[in-house]
Design an enzyme around this catalytic site. Structure first.
Site, PDB file in Angstrom:
ATOM      1  CG  HIS A 125      23.531  13.417   6.025  1.00 14.18           C
ATOM      2  ND1 HIS A 125      22.035  13.005   6.309  1.00 14.18           N
ATOM      3  CD2 HIS A 125      24.638  12.595   6.755  1.00 14.18           C
ATOM      4  CE1 HIS A 125      22.544  11.881   6.823  1.00 14.18           C
ATOM      5  NE2 HIS A 125      23.711  11.454   7.214  1.00 14.18           N
TER       6      HIS A 125
ATOM      7  CD  GLU B  96      22.925  11.272  13.407  1.00 13.80           C
ATOM      8  OE1 GLU B  96      24.200  11.118  13.796  1.00 13.80           O
ATOM      9  OE2 GLU B  96      22.334  10.215  13.140  1.00 13.80           O
TER      10      GLU B  96
ATOM     11  CE1 TYR C  21      20.461   3.137  12.696  1.00 13.95           C
ATOM     12  CE2 TYR C  21      20.691   5.509  13.475  1.00 13.95           C
ATOM     13  CZ  TYR C  21      20.678   4.538  12.642  1.00 13.95           C
ATOM     14  OH  TYR C  21      20.841   5.106  11.407  1.00 13.95           O
TER      15      TYR C  21
ATOM     16  CD  GLU D 183      20.265   8.388   9.664  1.00 20.71           C
ATOM     17  OE1 GLU D 183      20.854   7.652  10.585  1.00 20.71           O
ATOM     18  OE2 GLU D 183      20.653   9.443   8.987  1.00 20.71           O
TER      19      GLU D 183
END
Ligand code: NAG
Ligand code: NAG
Ligand code: NAG
Ligand code: NAG
Ligand code: NAG
Ligand code: NAG
Length: 526
Positions: A159, A205, A348, A414
């Site tokens: 991460h 990501e 998001y 997420e």
């Protein structure tokens, strides 16, 4: 997570540069509620999993303890680069020492799963070679504590925090040497933890790691070159993001191959990759903007999903990037194609895409220029200064994966709302956000999406990549001024009600909010 805001009218070519520092960006924004408003946990399949997430550097602290060596993230923040305002993760939430208490909070909240990451440089301080017994012990303890309480561990291997020692030795993700070292690290994790861990994500990501780390330099390792990006002393924005992206894909698929060869038959787990996956809508209804929107999708999403599903980069990337795009050899293509059990999405919001053909006329180009778009925060017909956060963005991205990429098993890894950290525990906007997005997810499932789970970001207020300790996403507030005490916010109560099968409709929520009491000593509540 990686969060970006683009202010209308500010941006020229340098997309991500316009960005950010959302410290003041309190997202009390209009949210389009999904068609499903009145839903409960039992509307979702029983084997669908709900959880919350964190990552190692953002919560563990103890960065200099028990043999851990620095990762590129330590280096980056200790050089006071990036957007974390001089703050570091040295202590963060001290989850390294408080994991038992945190698991207790997860139990109280009713989490079914916890997404966290392993710090590579804690487990293998030299990047390769000997395993650090203290690191091994910590992750075994955490995993056992979760299992003991019936919470599934979902683990990310990297991460944004690969060992600095490998960065120094051969440039980290810029060298194909990392494929071997990453695979050996994954091997240790599978071997040591795979008897209890069924869900592995190789990279978090991957797409934004390549852009933030090598194009605009806003995230570790913070490389870029003029006229692109800022704050960099080294790098090459025109080539390195594509090289890093290529090596990330190769490392991912090599780890998957290893899992299938050595562990799948006995451990029966699943290995996937995570990408940052906003939705993209045209800024206007012009044909140019509509075509540009597809380009943005191909550059952000297709960059990784196309090779993973079809074995090659999207044509538009190869065309606009030309010789700067590393070719996937037939052997690599075969390795990469199909190398996933699931796709993890960090979602998001929506970007609005404006065509920007002039950037293709630049002599030297980075990814953004190759993409030839400008990212906007709202559509052209939006009222000024109003970001448009609509949960339908989640529906759109899942429909797109269904249509274009054959509906892969997917986890929402997420999703959450950024607020000021030192606000109130009564985080009603966060509750509204989660209510809308989870309802929209149900809509998508009902229309055939192959989504298997949802992880709220983040379980607690940690150290954020863009904003340090000024901003927060947590269900739990962590009081930095009082021994890092944890306090459930209203959103934790709301999520808990949902997970325990109770009604979570908005009017019920207001009642719940009124009934929720916090310790009078709590200093940050207003
Ligand atoms: C919400 O759903 C529950 C369970 O399906 C049902 O009993 C209740 O009447 C619904 N409430 C409203 C206001 O639709
Ligand atoms: C980036 O790499 C390309 C290809 O090797 C080279 O032509 C260019 O000069 C490099 N740019 C910088 C800033 O080093
Ligand atoms: C595009 O067209 C639709 C339907 O005519 C309209 O509702 C929408 O507001 C338009 N969008 C923009 C950004 O102009
Ligand atoms: C939060 O508020 C406290 C008390 O007002 C203050 O001392 C502290 O610096 C603030 N912390 C952050 C991260 O803003
Ligand atoms: C639902 O799924 C079908 C089949 O994938 C698709 O054709 C249709 O457009 C979707 N409906 C909506 C409202 O998105
Ligand atoms: C919640 O509390 C506020 C202020 O104390 C009050 O005005 C409101 O009617 C209450 N709402 C509910 C649903 O109980």
């Amino acid at each position: 997570m990686y969060s970006v805001t683009i202010h209308a009218k500010m941006s020229k070519q340098l997309i991500m540069e316009v960005i950010v520092v959302l410290v003041t960006m309190l997202q009390f924004l209009p949210i389009t509620v999904s068609s499903v408003d009145n839903y409960t946990r039992s509307d979702f399949p029983a084997d669908f999993v709900f959880g919350a997430g964190t990552s190692a550097y953002q919560v563990e602290g103890a960065t200099f303890e028990d043999g851990r060596s620095p990762s590129i993230w330590d280096t980056f923040v200790h050089e006071d680069r990036g957007l974390s305002k001089g703050a570091t993760g040295d202590t963060a939430c001290d989850a390294y020492h408080r994991y038992k208490e945190d698991v207790q909070h997860m139990v109280e909240t009713g989490l079914e799963a916890y997404r966290f990451s392993i710090s590579w440089s804690r487990l293998i301080p030299n990047g390769r070679g000997p395993v650090n017994p203290k690191g091994l012990e910590y992750y075994n303890n955490l995993i056992n504590e979760l299992i003991k309480h019936g919470i599934q561990p979902h683990i990310t291997l990297c991460h944004i925090d690969n060992p600095q020692v490998l960065e120094d030795e051969y440039g980290g993700w810029l060298s194909q040497k990392i494929v071997r070292d990453f695979t050996a690290y994954a091997d240790v994790c599978f071997k040591e933890f795979g008897d209890r861990v069924l869900h592995w994500t190789t990279l978090n990501e991957a797409n934004i790691f390549a852009i933030g780390g090598y194009d605009n330099g806003y995230t570790p390792p913070g490389r870029c070159s003029p006229p692109f990006g800022m704050m960099c002393t080294q790098g090459n924005s025109t080539t390195e993001p594509y090289i890093a992206g290529h090596n990330l894909l190769l490392a991912h698929s090599s780890a998957v191959k290893l899992y299938y060869k050595k562990y799948k038959a006995t451990q029966h787990g699943f290995v996937g990759i995570n990408i940052y996956a906003p939705w993209f809508s045209p800024y206007t209804n012009s044909t140019e903007d509509i075509i540009a929107t597809q380009r943005a999708i191909d550059f952000f999403i297709g960059w990784f999903l196309h090779p993973l599903v079809f074995g090659d980069y999207p044509d538009i990337i190869k065309k606009n990037g030309g010789k700067r795009i590393p070719a996937l050899t037939p052997h690599q293509s075969k390795l990469v194609k199909g190398s996933f059990d699931f796709i993890g999405l960090n979602h998001y919001f929506t970007f609005y895409i404006k065509d920007n053909p002039s950037s293709l006329k630049m002599d030297i180009r980075d990814i953004t220029a190759d993409m030839a778009v400008i990212l906007m925060s709202g559509p052209s017909d939006a009222p000024p200064d109003q970001n448009d956060v609509t949960s339908s963005s989640l529906y759109e991205i899942l429909e797109y994966l269904k249509k274009v990429y054959a509906n892969p098993p997917t986890y929402i890894h997420e999703n959450g709302l950024r607020t000021k950290r030192n606000g109130t525990l009564y985080d009603t906007p966060r509750v509204k956000y989660l209510h809308a997005y989870i309802g929209t997810l149900l809509d998508a499932l009902r229309n055939g999406s192959n989504t298997k789970g949802y992880f709220q970001w983040s379980f607690m207020d940690g150290f954020e990549l863009l904003g340090g300790y000024q901003v927060a996403y947590g269900l739990y507030y962590v009081d930095l001024d009082d021994k890092l005490k944890r306090y459930p916010k209203f959103s934790a109560h709301w999520y808990s009600n949902f997970l325990k099968g109770r009604s979570i409709r908005p009017d019920e929520m207001i009642k719940l909010e009124n009934e929720t009491f916090y310790p009078s000593t709590f200093r940050a509540s207003q």
